[in-house]
Design a protein around this motif. Structure first.
Motif, PDB file in Angstrom:
ATOM      1  N   TYR A 348     -16.840  -0.899   3.357  1.00 10.00           N
ATOM      2  CA  TYR A 348     -17.386   0.422   3.705  1.00 10.00           C
ATOM      3  C   TYR A 348     -16.674   1.064   4.889  1.00 10.00           C
ATOM      4  N   LYS A 349     -15.842   0.316   5.563  1.00  8.05           N
ATOM      5  CA  LYS A 349     -15.149   0.874   6.724  1.00  8.05           C
ATOM      6  C   LYS A 349     -13.693   1.227   6.393  1.00  8.05           C
ATOM      7  N   GLU A 350     -13.341   1.067   5.110  1.00  6.88           N
ATOM      8  CA  GLU A 350     -11.933   1.225   4.764  1.00  6.88           C
ATOM      9  C   GLU A 350     -11.635   2.531   4.046  1.00  6.88           C
ATOM     10  N   THR A 351     -10.457   3.095   4.342  1.00  3.25           N
ATOM     11  CA  THR A 351      -9.960   4.249   3.585  1.00  3.25           C
ATOM     12  C   THR A 351      -8.562   3.884   3.118  1.00  3.25           C
ATOM     13  N   ILE A 352      -8.368   3.948   1.816  1.00  2.00           N
ATOM     14  CA  ILE A 352      -7.034   3.592   1.292  1.00  2.00           C
ATOM     15  C   ILE A 352      -6.036   4.664   1.713  1.00  2.00           C
ATOM     16  N   THR A 353      -4.955   4.245   2.342  1.00  2.00           N
ATOM     17  CA  THR A 353      -3.988   5.239   2.809  1.00  2.00           C
ATOM     18  C   THR A 353      -2.678   5.204   2.011  1.00  2.00           C
ATOM     19  N   LYS A 354      -2.377   4.079   1.426  1.00  2.00           N
ATOM     20  CA  LYS A 354      -1.106   3.985   0.686  1.00  2.00           C
ATOM     21  C   LYS A 354      -1.204   2.905  -0.377  1.00  2.00           C
ATOM     22  N   THR A 355      -0.652   3.182  -1.559  1.00  2.00           N
ATOM     23  CA  THR A 355      -0.472   2.090  -2.520  1.00  2.00           C
ATOM     24  C   THR A 355       0.982   2.136  -2.981  1.00  2.00           C
ATOM     25  N   ALA A 356       1.519   0.993  -3.300  1.00  2.00           N
ATOM     26  CA  ALA A 356       2.930   0.975  -3.685  1.00  2.00           C
ATOM     27  C   ALA A 356       3.215  -0.259  -4.523  1.00  2.00           C
ATOM     28  N   GLU A 357       4.369  -0.236  -5.200  1.00  2.00           N
ATOM     29  CA  GLU A 357       4.864  -1.455  -5.842  1.00  2.00           C
ATOM     30  C   GLU A 357       6.136  -1.853  -5.104  1.00  2.00           C
ATOM     31  N   ASN A 358       6.421  -3.085  -5.060  1.00  2.00           N
ATOM     32  CA  ASN A 358       7.671  -3.622  -4.489  1.00  2.00           C
ATOM     33  C   ASN A 358       7.799  -3.538  -2.967  1.00  2.00           C
ATOM     34  N   LYS A 359       7.481  -2.372  -2.390  1.00  2.00           N
ATOM     35  CA  LYS A 359       7.804  -2.132  -0.980  1.00  2.00           C
ATOM     36  C   LYS A 359       6.767  -1.237  -0.343  1.00  2.00           C
TER      37      LYS A 359
END
Ligand code: FRU
Length: 472
Positions: A348-359
């Motif tokens: 509940y305290k998290e906000t996704i800021t980036k998703t990526a593959e490989n790097k």
């Protein structure tokens, strides 16, 4: 209240007020890990959920960031992440605890909280070694109706109530109830320098009788501190923080260890202890304690620090404080293995800021949850703040600082590892000055303090899914 208590309250208040004035300048204060308001913190004590509210007490020396006489500081929380300081619950103010209100545990029953602890006394005016002579380890009980005010301290046992082949080192009562009997385990050191756990039983929480002891087949260290015993699924877990392991693999590990044995049989009669496994393979982890939440989860919290450690230090001492707790972890069983994961409240305290593959590359994020899933063929390299590396080579997962001078990010730390054939996923929980790494869904965990001057994350993992969430 006696005159000593009154003065200790005043002095603590002065130290905490001065500490709070400095707050702005304190570079490395954590965002969501429990820390002392000022001064020194070590073991978690009296962990419990009482009428919905989480309570965490801690070994506290407010007057000196490098330790001193211990009292119990007190925090409460609704989610085990945002902690509200409640002041000191127990001061060292009685003849039986005047050199420290040492570690202990909580029992919650019928709307009351019972705290059991060790009253530490060091005798003066004599030739003492403080191991075999000159020390008292008194077992003390204090109770509370509301979890905030604590009543009269009652001395329950003294050294003469413990078996007489023991040294003065007996401490850290952990209490629980099964059917109509209360059980207490305490850590001990025998006169032959062998670590053991003592079991006491009681029918009324007040009168305790020594029942039996638990030891390993071969001597394993000279002292077992902060024992704990609980079941998880069909597994019986006996936890102990062990001092005095030397030679072989122990040379590449911390000065003291915290781990557990799986128990076969009955700890009260005929039992067999399995292999001793570490709760955590990192640099900073000692004296964990568990408790059960009202919704039935087994939570584990530890001191993220290490006593008597010369090799490395903490750069917060200059700011007048030292040490913090680990993030509360849920213990669970996966494929027959004991694993740990951060408490689910963290989501509940998290906000996704980036998703990526490989790097993935990110700068300036200080508190985050970094997940690397579906790692292919053990191929990955993670660099945090440029100097803390997580990597896999030659069958070992490593947490390694590139520079171990005491004045840099590592503050003297170098390398810790575990041998494993496969790393399939990694989760990193970083706060301002701490990193906890969960490998293979928490089959192995590595905790460390670190002191970055520049925050950065660099992940390379060909074929893996990477997700970065900021923690508010
Ligand atoms: C473990 C320990 C306990 C003791 C407490 C004193 O870190 O040594 O055995 O009760 O710390 O602070």
């Amino acid at each position: 209240m006696n005159a000593l208590t009154r003065d200790l309250i005043k002095l603590t208040d002065i130290a905490e007020t001065q500490g709070a004035e400095k707050e702005e300048k304190l570079l490395f204060r954590e965002h969501f890990h429990l820390m002392p308001p000022v001064g020194w913190l070590n073991d978690p004590n009296g962990l419990c959920q009482f009428e919905g509210v989480y309570h965490a007490f801690f070994q506290y020396s407010p007057f000196d960031a490098e330790g001193g006489v211990k009292m119990w500081g007190h925090y409460i929380s609704d989610n085990m992440l945002d902690w509200k300081y409640q002041g000191v619950a127990l001061y060292p103010d009685q003849p039986f605890d005047c050199h420290g209100v040492y570690s202990g545990s909580a029992l919650v029953e019928d709307g009351k909280m019972y705290l059991y602890y060790t009253g530490n006394v060091k005798l003066e005016d004599g030739e003492y070694d403080y191991i075999r002579t000159g020390r008292e380890g008194n077992t003390v009980l204090v109770s509370s109706e509301d979890g905030i005010h604590f009543g009269h301290k009652k001395q329950l046992m003294r050294n003469t109530d413990y078996p007489d082949d023991l040294t003065c080192h007996v401490r850290d009562p952990k209490v629980w109830k099964e059917q109509d009997t209360y059980y207490m385990v305490q850590g001990a050191r025998t006169k032959e320098d062998v670590g053991q756990i003592l079991i006491f039983t009681s029918k009324d929480k007040v009168n305790w009788k020594f029942k039996s002891r638990i030891e390993s087949k071969e001597p394993f260290g000279y002292m077992w501190e902060c024992p704990d015993y609980f079941t998880i699924g069909d597994k019986k877990i006996l936890s102990a923080s062990v001092q005095g392991l030397e030679g072989g693999i122990w040379e590449e590990r911390n000065v003291y260890q915290s781990g557990y044995f799986e128990v076969e049989g009955d700890i009260l009669s005929s039992y067999k202890l399995g292999e001793y496994k570490l709760w955590d393979y990192g640099f900073d982890y000692y004296a964990p304690q568990s408790f059960e939440t009202e919704d039935g989860r087994r939570i584990h919290i530890s001191w993220m620090g290490m006593p008597d450690c010369e090799a490395y230090t903490n750069l917060t001492i200059a700011d007048g404080w030292q040490h913090c707790f680990t993030l509360p972890r849920e213990i669970y069983v996966k494929d027959g293995k004991i694993c740990q994961r951060p408490v689910r409240e963290l989501d509940y305290k998290e906000t996704i800021t980036k998703t990526a593959e490989n790097k993935l590359q990110a700068d300036s994020c200080k508190a985050y949850d970094l997940k690397i899933d579906k790692i292919q063929n053990n191929q990955f390299c993670i660099a945090l703040a440029e100097e803390l590396l997580l990597e896999y080579t030659d069958g070992r997962f490593r947490m390694r600082f590139t520079d171990n001078r005491k004045t840099c990010v590592s503050a003297g730390r170098d390398c810790r590892y575990v041998e494993t054939d496969e790393v399939t996923n990694i989760r990193v929980i970083a706060d301002v000055s701490s990193v906890e790494v969960f490998v293979n869904d928490g089959e192995y965990v590595f905790s460390t303090r670190y002191y970055p001057d520049k925050y950065s994350i660099n992940v390379q993992a060909e074929g893996a899914d990477i997700c970065l969430a900021e923690i508010k």
